[in-house]
Design a protein around this motif. Sequence first.
Motif: not given
Length: 296
Positions: A159, A172, A268
């Motif tokens: 991510d 996340g 997130h």
Amino acid sequence: MALTSAQLAQWEEDGYLILPGFFSPSETTEMLERACTLLASFDPTTHPMTRFTTSADGDHVGDEYFLSSGDKIRFFLEPGAVTPATAEAPAKLNVPAERSVNKIGHALLIDPVFGKYTLSERVRDVAKSLGTHKSARVLQSMVICKQPRIGGQVPCHNDSTFLYTDPPSAVGCWIALEDCTPANGCLSFLPGSHKTARVSSRFVRAPGGGTTFEDVPSVQKNEEDWDNLPGWKEAPCTAGTMVLIHGSVMHRSPPNPSDKTRMIYTFHMIDGGEGFTYDEKNWLQPTPEMPFPKLF
């Protein structure tokens, strides 16, 4: 709800942590029903037919509808739900509208239901107990639908490539609104990969428009063929589970060939404190009307 020492040790070892029953059945149902209400409101006649693509060869969405979604609730379509435009006809859906949506985002926390759970004291306590952030900011909140039979693959990635800070700080929070199984496209992780995977590229706004990947200066590129390394583990989970995902851990999910949706809500966190930079190159940008809200 602070994490236990055993949970923190698991997080440090694996780079992800599965928290079953984090949300109660009634809370999970409230979020799922709200997602379904949003899907029912989707009007394809006013939509630019923006498809969300994350193919392994680097083909990613990057039109203005996508790039300006950081403070809005917008709908992004499954590629398999759209018949492309031709010289004779515009693009059109080939499935019912509510079954065409890949995801709803990227500021779903402005919705009162999703905002209530995103910025809850329970989430705040978990985030604080991780010890990852000095000043956690929330961004990229979205429902991912993984539609029956056309829900696409999400290739192997981490991510922090897509929500880059210097130094990397993304985490996340991934919440199952329905049971997620190998049959409908549950997550898989390469445990421990967060310890060796370098954030060597970042997803940015291209100078001429759209999006692209850019090398991170002074960071050696990863040479590993992550998809084919041994040790991948599927992470099936029941509705109400929250999965914490380290920004560097490699993860993926397969297509959904089943006749069931795999609805999840995810948001997130990055560190917005001193010593962390989130710059104007990133594809997702805060706006004066909606800066990334502080979780703590």
